[in-house]
Design an enzyme around this catalytic site. Structure first.
Site, mmCIF file in Angstrom:
data_model
loop_
_atom_site.group_PDB
_atom_site.id
_atom_site.type_symbol
_atom_site.label_atom_id
_atom_site.label_comp_id
_atom_site.label_asym_id
_atom_site.label_seq_id
_atom_site.Cartn_x
_atom_site.Cartn_y
_atom_site.Cartn_z
ATOM 1 N N GLU A 117 25.297 7.577 -8.908
ATOM 2 C CA GLU A 117 25.507 8.655 -9.876
ATOM 3 C C GLU A 117 26.262 8.179 -11.124
ATOM 4 O OE1 GLU A 117 27.594 11.681 -7.651
ATOM 5 O OE2 GLU A 117 26.662 10.922 -5.821
ATOM 6 N N HIS A 130 23.611 13.105 -10.718
ATOM 7 C CA HIS A 130 23.807 12.867 -9.280
ATOM 8 C C HIS A 130 22.482 12.456 -8.612
ATOM 9 C CE1 HIS A 130 24.995 13.748 -5.138
ATOM 10 N NE2 HIS A 130 26.168 14.174 -5.488
HETATM 11 O O1 TA6 Z 1 28.479 12.586 -4.893
HETATM 12 C C1 TA6 Z 1 29.347 12.592 -3.853
HETATM 13 C C2 TA6 Z 1 29.790 14.011 -3.534
HETATM 14 O O2 TA6 Z 1 30.859 14.407 -4.359
HETATM 15 C C3 TA6 Z 1 30.135 14.059 -2.059
HETATM 16 O O3 TA6 Z 1 31.526 14.219 -1.863
HETATM 17 C C4 TA6 Z 1 29.314 15.229 -1.523
HETATM 18 O O4 TA6 Z 1 30.063 16.411 -1.601
HETATM 19 C C5 TA6 Z 1 28.132 15.198 -2.486
HETATM 20 O O5 TA6 Z 1 28.722 14.946 -3.752
HETATM 21 C C6 TA6 Z 1 27.224 16.409 -2.463
HETATM 22 O O6 TA6 Z 1 27.914 17.523 -2.944
HETATM 23 P P1 TA6 Z 1 27.131 18.958 -2.862
HETATM 24 O O7 TA6 Z 1 28.075 19.937 -3.471
HETATM 25 O O8 TA6 Z 1 25.850 18.793 -3.650
HETATM 26 O O9 TA6 Z 1 26.851 19.168 -1.405
#
Ligand code: TA6
Length: 309
Positions: free
Chosen positions: A272, A170
């Site tokens: 990601e 991510h």
């Molecule tokens: O990568 C996108 C995502 O799934 C978004 O929906 C947002 O929730 C982000 O990840 C960050 O998630 P987190 O649990 O790290 O706040």
């Protein structure tokens, strides 16, 4: 309690790698090579910084991040495994799996050819992990620092059953201004729009003019983040990945995040490499899968085709 003396005795490499207390006294591996510098936290085996020599940081890290056990660090490159997003059945479980909020073991280091420096992290199942993921597993995360940061998540199913898991590296890409960047490479790809709950097909470059949260499916494309403000293109290449997630929380979602400054959406976008939604992977007993990404900074407008004769 971390025994820094023992860790450095086993893994430190002269001027290139050592282990020391990082932010909030969380142990980190500091890497310095001719190509650049990097910082990887044992918390989550999370790359927090990768700065190529003579360039700006490639990854964004929140200055309001938490480093507490059980909480994910905001920024850098969190490892999402064995599920992506909310747990499919149990909303009480943390989003993005159970390994980014755990301390991993440093289990290897090496200086490779052409000045590349490598460190390896390991995490296996235990009683705590089996409460939310009732399967045995072995994970290795390998970070190589060269002209690019090269990260590989090796997941081995050491249980006796076939398991299905999703995953993502991510990455929070550091940018000058979200409204000015263009994300190239996904033209024609289908995506799940996590904001509207609809599906779509990407037309040309992605621009950020609102909350953007898309899971591009069935793609092994290289993605390019063209950043005119920084005069560079950040390249995200991958293998072992059929999905690419693109996220910018924009104004309201950023305000709702406690560990992100309110104006931070201007300064990062997430690209990601993943296997998510329909691209989740089934692993037979004893099988291993490798999810890998390489991220680096090139001159503005760069494309891999530029390297071909
Ligand atoms: O990568 C996108 C995502 O799934 C978004 O929906 C947002 O929730 C982000 O990840 C960050 O998630 P987190 O649990 O790290 O706040």
């Amino acid at each position: 309690m971390i025994d820094y003396e023992d860790l450095n005795r086993r893994y430190a490499i002269d001027e290139s790698l050592d282990v020391l207390p990082g932010p909030a006294d969380e142990p980190v591996v500091m890497i310095r090579s001719e190509h650049g510098k990097a910082c990887v936290s044992l918390h989550g085996a999370q790359v927090l910084d990768f700065t190529p020599t003579g360039s700006r940081p490639v990854l964004w890290l929140s200055d309001q991040a938490s480093y507490r056990d059980g909480v994910a660090i905001r920024g850098g490159m969190p490892i999402c495994w064995p599920w992506f997003g909310p747990h499919p059945d149990d909303s009480s479980l943390p989003s993005h799996g159970l390994v980014r909020q755990r301390r991993w073991q440093l289990c290897g280091s090496a200086e490779l050819d052409d000045g590349v420096v490598e460190c390896r992290f390991c995490l296996n199942d235990d009683a705590a992990s089996r409460e939310s993921w009732p399967h045995a597993f072995e994970l290795q995360f390998i970070v190589r620092i060269g002209q690019y940061v090269d990260c590989e998540l090796r997941m081995r199913n050491t249980s006796e059953d076939t398991v299905t898991c999703s995953a993502a590296l991510h990455a929070y890409i550091a940018i000058s201004e979200a409204e000015d960047v263009r994300v190239r490479g996904l033209h024609g790809r289908r995506y799940l729009d996590q904001v509207t709950g609809t599906t779509g097909t990407q037309k040309h470059a992605i621009i950020f003019d609102g909350e953007t949260d898309r899971i591009y499916q069935d793609t092994d494309d290289i993605v390019y983040v063209d950043d005119p403000g920084y005069g560079r293109t950040v390249v995200v290449a991958k293998s072992g990945s059929r999905s690419t997630v693109v996220w910018n929380p924009w104004i309201e979602k950023t305000r709702a995040l406690a560990d992100v400054p309110d104006d931070a959406y201007h300064r990062f976008c997430c690209i990601e490499p993943a296997n998510a939604a329909a691209d989740a992977r089934s692993l037979a007993a004893g099988a291993q899968h490798r999810l890998r990404c390489l991220i680096g900074a090139e001159p503005y407008g760069f494309s891999i085709e530029d390297l071909r004769e």
